[in-house]
Design a protein around this motif. Structure first.
Motif, PDB file in Angstrom:
ATOM      1  N   LYS A   1       0.843  -1.196   0.000  1.00 57.84           N
ATOM      2  CA  LYS A   1       0.000   0.000   0.000  1.00 57.84           C
ATOM      3  C   LYS A   1       0.876   1.243   0.000  1.00 57.84           C
ATOM      4  CE  LYS A   1      -3.689   2.352   2.564  1.00 57.84           C
ATOM      5  NZ  LYS A   1      -4.553   2.308   3.781  1.00 57.84           N
ATOM      6  N   ARG A   2       0.613   2.149  -0.920  1.00 61.29           N
ATOM      7  CA  ARG A   2       1.288   3.443  -0.959  1.00 61.29           C
ATOM      8  C   ARG A   2       0.335   4.464  -0.360  1.00 61.29           C
ATOM      9  NH1 ARG A   2       6.238   5.356  -1.261  1.00 61.29           N
ATOM     10  NH2 ARG A   2       6.714   3.950  -3.002  1.00 61.29           N
ATOM     11  N   VAL A   3       0.607   4.882   0.859  1.00 63.75           N
ATOM     12  CA  VAL A   3      -0.246   5.849   1.538  1.00 63.75           C
ATOM     13  C   VAL A   3      -0.009   7.247   0.982  1.00 63.75           C
ATOM     14  CG1 VAL A   3      -0.876   6.845   3.776  1.00 63.75           C
ATOM     15  CG2 VAL A   3      -0.223   4.423   3.617  1.00 63.75           C
ATOM     16  N   SER A   4       1.266   7.574   0.759  1.00 63.90           N
ATOM     17  CA  SER A   4       1.672   8.870   0.231  1.00 63.90           C
ATOM     18  C   SER A   4       3.097   8.728  -0.279  1.00 63.90           C
ATOM     19  CB  SER A   4       1.605   9.940   1.331  1.00 63.90           C
ATOM     20  OG  SER A   4       2.649   9.752   2.268  1.00 63.90           O
ATOM     21  N   PRO A   5       3.683   9.776  -0.869  1.00 62.19           N
ATOM     22  CA  PRO A   5       5.075   9.672  -1.304  1.00 62.19           C
ATOM     23  C   PRO A   5       6.052   9.385  -0.164  1.00 62.19           C
ATOM     24  CG  PRO A   5       4.015  11.518  -2.386  1.00 62.19           C
ATOM     25  CD  PRO A   5       3.067  11.030  -1.335  1.00 62.19           C
ATOM     26  N   THR A   6       5.611   9.595   1.081  1.00 62.86           N
ATOM     27  CA  THR A   6       6.500   9.395   2.226  1.00 62.86           C
ATOM     28  C   THR A   6       6.025   8.306   3.185  1.00 62.86           C
ATOM     29  OG1 THR A   6       5.386  11.147   3.473  1.00 62.86           O
ATOM     30  CG2 THR A   6       7.300  11.786   2.141  1.00 62.86           C
ATOM     31  N   GLU A   7       5.079   7.496   2.759  1.00 62.83           N
ATOM     32  CA  GLU A   7       4.572   6.433   3.640  1.00 62.83           C
ATOM     33  C   GLU A   7       4.110   5.235   2.813  1.00 62.83           C
ATOM     34  OE1 GLU A   7       1.295   5.693   7.245  1.00 62.83           O
ATOM     35  OE2 GLU A   7       1.378   7.606   6.187  1.00 62.83           O
ATOM     36  N   MET A   8       4.491   4.037   3.258  1.00 58.84           N
ATOM     37  CA  MET A   8       4.086   2.836   2.537  1.00 58.84           C
ATOM     38  C   MET A   8       4.129   1.606   3.447  1.00 58.84           C
ATOM     39  SD  MET A   8       7.443   1.950   0.189  1.00 58.84           S
ATOM     40  CE  MET A   8       9.071   1.684   0.907  1.00 58.84           C
ATOM     41  N   TYR A   9       3.440   0.553   2.989  1.00 59.41           N
ATOM     42  CA  TYR A   9       3.515  -0.770   3.595  1.00 59.41           C
ATOM     43  C   TYR A   9       4.062  -1.718   2.532  1.00 59.41           C
ATOM     44  CZ  TYR A   9       0.352   0.897   7.284  1.00 59.41           C
ATOM     45  OH  TYR A   9      -0.225   1.584   8.323  1.00 59.41           O
ATOM     46  N   TYR A  10       4.999  -2.580   2.923  1.00 63.42           N
ATOM     47  CA  TYR A  10       5.523  -3.526   1.941  1.00 63.42           C
ATOM     48  C   TYR A  10       5.852  -4.876   2.570  1.00 63.42           C
ATOM     49  CZ  TYR A  10      10.401  -2.670   3.456  1.00 63.42           C
ATOM     50  OH  TYR A  10      11.565  -2.576   4.174  1.00 63.42           O
ATOM     51  N   TYR A  11       5.936  -5.871   1.704  1.00 60.65           N
ATOM     52  CA  TYR A  11       6.195  -7.254   2.106  1.00 60.65           C
ATOM     53  C   TYR A  11       7.543  -7.690   1.553  1.00 60.65           C
ATOM     54  CZ  TYR A  11       5.783 -12.402   1.970  1.00 60.65           C
ATOM     55  OH  TYR A  11       5.997 -13.743   2.105  1.00 60.65           O
ATOM     56  N   SER A  12       8.288  -8.452   2.349  1.00 58.26           N
ATOM     57  CA  SER A  12       9.580  -8.956   1.904  1.00 58.26           C
ATOM     58  C   SER A  12       9.771 -10.379   2.415  1.00 58.26           C
ATOM     59  CB  SER A  12      10.706  -8.060   2.421  1.00 58.26           C
ATOM     60  OG  SER A  12      11.956  -8.481   1.931  1.00 58.26           O
ATOM     61  N   LYS A  13      10.310 -11.240   1.566  1.00 62.60           N
ATOM     62  CA  LYS A  13      10.575 -12.628   1.933  1.00 62.60           C
ATOM     63  C   LYS A  13      12.076 -12.887   1.867  1.00 62.60           C
ATOM     64  CE  LYS A  13       9.331 -17.412   0.732  1.00 62.60           C
ATOM     65  NZ  LYS A  13       8.588 -18.259  -0.235  1.00 62.60           N
ATOM     66  N   ILE A  14      12.592 -13.611   2.865  1.00 62.04           N
ATOM     67  CA  ILE A  14      14.026 -13.848   2.987  1.00 62.04           C
ATOM     68  C   ILE A  14      14.316 -15.334   2.827  1.00 62.04           C
ATOM     69  CG2 ILE A  14      16.054 -13.582   4.457  1.00 62.04           C
ATOM     70  CD1 ILE A  14      12.997 -11.585   5.302  1.00 62.04           C
ATOM     71  N   ASP A  15      15.277 -15.640   1.978  1.00 66.41           N
ATOM     72  CA  ASP A  15      15.666 -17.018   1.692  1.00 66.41           C
ATOM     73  C   ASP A  15      16.632 -17.521   2.767  1.00 66.41           C
ATOM     74  OD1 ASP A  15      16.252 -19.442   0.528  1.00 66.41           O
ATOM     75  OD2 ASP A  15      17.652 -18.612  -0.935  1.00 66.41           O
ATOM     76  N   PHE A  16      16.193 -18.481   3.581  1.00 63.82           N
ATOM     77  CA  PHE A  16      17.038 -19.118   4.581  1.00 63.82           C
ATOM     78  C   PHE A  16      17.452 -20.503   4.075  1.00 63.82           C
ATOM     79  CE2 PHE A  16      16.258 -15.698   7.172  1.00 63.82           C
ATOM     80  CZ  PHE A  16      16.604 -15.862   8.499  1.00 63.82           C
TER      81      PHE A  16
ATOM     82  N   ALA B   1      13.269 -22.752   7.902  1.00 63.57           N
ATOM     83  CA  ALA B   1      12.155 -22.162   7.163  1.00 63.57           C
ATOM     84  C   ALA B   1      12.520 -20.740   6.734  1.00 63.57           C
ATOM     85  CB  ALA B   1      10.901 -22.131   8.025  1.00 63.57           C
ATOM     86  N   ASP B   2      12.057 -20.352   5.544  1.00 65.38           N
ATOM     87  CA  ASP B   2      12.230 -18.975   5.111  1.00 65.38           C
ATOM     88  C   ASP B   2      11.474 -18.040   6.049  1.00 65.38           C
ATOM     89  OD1 ASP B   2      13.733 -19.851   3.007  1.00 65.38           O
ATOM     90  OD2 ASP B   2      12.140 -19.634   1.504  1.00 65.38           O
ATOM     91  N   ARG B   3      11.880 -16.769   6.063  1.00 66.72           N
ATOM     92  CA  ARG B   3      11.203 -15.754   6.855  1.00 66.72           C
ATOM     93  C   ARG B   3      10.542 -14.741   5.937  1.00 66.72           C
ATOM     94  NH1 ARG B   3      13.581 -19.477  10.101  1.00 66.72           N
ATOM     95  NH2 ARG B   3      13.736 -18.791  12.266  1.00 66.72           N
ATOM     96  N   ASP B   4       9.501 -14.096   6.452  1.00 68.70           N
ATOM     97  CA  ASP B   4       8.942 -12.952   5.739  1.00 68.70           C
ATOM     98  C   ASP B   4       8.568 -11.873   6.746  1.00 68.70           C
ATOM     99  OD1 ASP B   4       6.536 -13.802   6.837  1.00 68.70           O
ATOM    100  OD2 ASP B   4       5.576 -14.241   4.922  1.00 68.70           O
ATOM    101  N   VAL B   5       8.389 -10.664   6.243  1.00 62.28           N
ATOM    102  CA  VAL B   5       8.115  -9.538   7.122  1.00 62.28           C
ATOM    103  C   VAL B   5       7.254  -8.525   6.385  1.00 62.28           C
ATOM    104  CG1 VAL B   5      10.253  -8.360   6.425  1.00 62.28           C
ATOM    105  CG2 VAL B   5       9.196  -7.789   8.616  1.00 62.28           C
ATOM    106  N   VAL B   6       6.348  -7.893   7.122  1.00 61.49           N
ATOM    107  CA  VAL B   6       5.569  -6.773   6.606  1.00 61.49           C
ATOM    108  C   VAL B   6       6.008  -5.535   7.367  1.00 61.49           C
ATOM    109  CG1 VAL B   6       3.297  -5.759   6.283  1.00 61.49           C
ATOM    110  CG2 VAL B   6       3.607  -8.238   6.040  1.00 61.49           C
ATOM    111  N   LEU B   7       6.414  -4.503   6.639  1.00 64.63           N
ATOM    112  CA  LEU B   7       6.933  -3.293   7.263  1.00 64.63           C
ATOM    113  C   LEU B   7       6.118  -2.061   6.885  1.00 64.63           C
ATOM    114  CD1 LEU B   7      10.774  -3.861   6.819  1.00 64.63           C
ATOM    115  CD2 LEU B   7       9.469  -3.981   8.937  1.00 64.63           C
TER     116      LEU B   7
END
Length: 222
Positions: free
Chosen positions: A91-106, A111-117
């Motif tokens: 989600k892009r709230v504004s040019p200075t704010e967002m939510y994003y998802y990332s997955k990390i290969d372990f 088990a792989d990890r993921d994070v929502v920031l």
């Protein structure tokens, strides 16, 4: 059963803690201890719990807008973020704010990890310093089967423009990857990954596109 490759295991842990760790070399008044300096990168740690707080400091010759543009391009994170296998804007709230998802290969058998920031960017009106704060929002998306959701992440990028087009960059991070990883393994897992990511980031930011980027919501120091 094959034994996991410990070197790969430790290196893969980097993504959530992109700085180096070893015995202390020097201490600072604010509690940060300098691990070492290599390839123009200083790495510090601070012990406030079982998992250490971490800080990385370096300088690059690049515009503020170039770095902010790089941070905005979530889909390209796998190109420079060590062991990031997937990244997407939620989600892009504004040019200075967002939510994003990332997955990390372990590495197997972990088990792989993921994070929502959730990321919020601010700029100081006087010195033009840019601060990008990211905090974990683990319940923003349903958890993925066979992937461990990282529930604790607090990070901050500080970008301070200096003379001659140079930019001082500082990265702070406190994170717990979850699962059954012992604190000592987490604290020792931060060596090759950070240097590799900084190297990739530095290379990308030298491209004309980022060197010449101008963003309407970012004021450059004249």
């Amino acid at each position: 059963m094959c034994k996991p490759n410990l070197a790969k295991l430790f290196n893969s842990l980097f993504l959530l803690f992109p700085v180096l760790w070893s015995l202390p070399a020097a201490a600072q008044n604010d509690g940060w201890i300098l691990k070492h300096e290599k390839d123009a990168v200083k790495v510090y740690y601070r012990k406030t719990s079982g998992i250490y707080e971490l800080k990385l400091a370096t300088s690059m010759k690049v515009r503020l807008s170039g770095v902010v543009q790089l941070f905005d391009e979530v889909g390209k994170y796998p190109a420079w973020g060590y062991k990031i296998s997937e990244a997407r804007l939620l989600k892009r709230v504004s040019p200075t704010e967002m939510y994003y998802y990332s997955k990390i290969d372990f590495p197997w058998p972990m088990a792989d990890r993921d994070v929502v920031l959730h990321t919020v960017l601010e700029q100081d009106a006087k010195n033009h310093a840019v601060v990008s704060l990211s905090t974990s929002e683990p319940d923003y998306l349903p958890e993925v089967k066979d992937v461990i959701r990282v529930r604790t992440v607090n990070s901050k990028w500080t970008l301070i423009p200096g003379p001659g087009g140079w930019l001082y960059m500082e990265y702070y991070l406190y994170s717990d990857p979850g699962g059954n990883l012992p604190d000592w393994a987490i604290n020792m897992a931060l060596d090759m990954g950070p240097r590799e990511t900084v190297k990739r980031m530095r290379k990308i930011l030298q491209e004309p596109y980022y060197q010449n980027t101008k963003l309407a919501h970012i004021r450059e120091k004249e």
